[in-house]
Design a protein around this motif. Sequence first.
Motif, PDB file in Angstrom:
ATOM      1  N   LEU A  57      42.161  38.272  33.850  1.00 51.63           N
ATOM      2  CA  LEU A  57      41.613  37.115  33.427  1.00 51.63           C
ATOM      3  C   LEU A  57      42.445  36.864  32.132  1.00 51.63           C
ATOM      4  O   LEU A  57      42.361  35.726  31.636  1.00 51.63           O
ATOM      5  N   GLU A  58      42.897  37.699  31.306  1.00 55.95           N
ATOM      6  CA  GLU A  58      43.372  37.284  29.862  1.00 55.95           C
ATOM      7  C   GLU A  58      44.586  36.662  29.946  1.00 55.95           C
ATOM      8  O   GLU A  58      45.105  36.105  28.954  1.00 55.95           O
ATOM      9  N   GLN A  59      45.304  36.901  30.959  1.00 56.52           N
ATOM     10  CA  GLN A  59      46.742  36.096  31.224  1.00 56.52           C
ATOM     11  C   GLN A  59      46.776  34.821  31.312  1.00 56.52           C
ATOM     12  O   GLN A  59      47.721  33.992  31.199  1.00 56.52           O
ATOM     13  N   GLY A  60      45.511  34.033  31.588  1.00 58.13           N
ATOM     14  CA  GLY A  60      45.597  32.721  31.533  1.00 58.13           C
ATOM     15  C   GLY A  60      46.291  32.043  32.737  1.00 58.13           C
ATOM     16  O   GLY A  60      46.585  32.661  33.677  1.00 58.13           O
ATOM     17  N   GLU A  70      39.965  33.439  39.297  1.00 60.52           N
ATOM     18  CA  GLU A  70      38.477  33.257  39.968  1.00 60.52           C
ATOM     19  C   GLU A  70      37.899  34.456  40.338  1.00 60.52           C
ATOM     20  O   GLU A  70      36.900  34.715  40.086  1.00 60.52           O
ATOM     21  N   TRP A  71      38.810  35.011  41.415  1.00 63.22           N
ATOM     22  CA  TRP A  71      38.128  36.217  41.822  1.00 63.22           C
ATOM     23  C   TRP A  71      37.949  37.333  40.943  1.00 63.22           C
ATOM     24  O   TRP A  71      36.928  38.036  40.761  1.00 63.22           O
ATOM     25  N   LEU A  79      34.423  41.043  37.690  1.00 58.86           N
ATOM     26  CA  LEU A  79      34.402  41.566  36.432  1.00 58.86           C
ATOM     27  C   LEU A  79      33.043  41.681  35.953  1.00 58.86           C
ATOM     28  O   LEU A  79      32.407  42.613  35.576  1.00 58.86           O
ATOM     29  N   ALA A  80      32.281  40.568  36.476  1.00 57.67           N
ATOM     30  CA  ALA A  80      30.739  40.523  36.185  1.00 57.67           C
ATOM     31  C   ALA A  80      30.220  41.455  36.989  1.00 57.67           C
ATOM     32  O   ALA A  80      29.129  42.533  36.578  1.00 57.67           O
ATOM     33  N   LEU A 108      31.500  43.535  45.316  1.00 59.09           N
ATOM     34  CA  LEU A 108      32.555  42.748  44.808  1.00 59.09           C
ATOM     35  C   LEU A 108      32.952  41.736  45.720  1.00 59.09           C
ATOM     36  O   LEU A 108      32.459  41.688  47.089  1.00 59.09           O
ATOM     37  N   PRO A 109      33.224  40.378  45.401  1.00 52.09           N
ATOM     38  CA  PRO A 109      33.709  39.189  46.072  1.00 52.09           C
ATOM     39  C   PRO A 109      34.430  39.549  47.081  1.00 52.09           C
ATOM     40  O   PRO A 109      35.634  40.128  46.850  1.00 52.09           O
TER      41      PRO A 109
END
Length: 151
Positions: free
Chosen positions: A84-87, A98-99, A104-105, A124-125
Amino acid sequence: MSPPHGSLRAGITALKQERYLEAINLLESFCYCCSIQGSSPRQRERSRPKLDPEECALARVALVIAYQGSGDLERSTALCQELLEQGETPSTPPWAREWAAQALATLKQAAEHPMPPEEVMARLPVLQQLEACQPRCSSRDPAPYLLKATH
């Protein structure tokens, strides 16, 4: 003929068969090769054939799942957060971010309210790219090509 050691396809196969430690070894090897490929301009020029950024992202997402399957919530969460942090980068396509956001939630909820790894896995999705990878993902081990480029 079985896929060579270190390949993405072999790692995903091991993951689907719930051989999590084997999947982790294979996927970590593939991810390491992806990171070497992008580490310096000289290695990027010399490393042939080039690894597909989509495959590299898929390997990292599969590694999140493998860590979780093995019961390593901490590593699973950390790698998910890293995705997520890599943008917006070529190495982390939108579908992977998105995954990771959805996963993470689930992983944070599992950290707050401990549950068995199997239950977390079920929450997990679903990642369609894992299914699509089997016939088209590379079965070659990228390590020999990348290691040869460093000599």
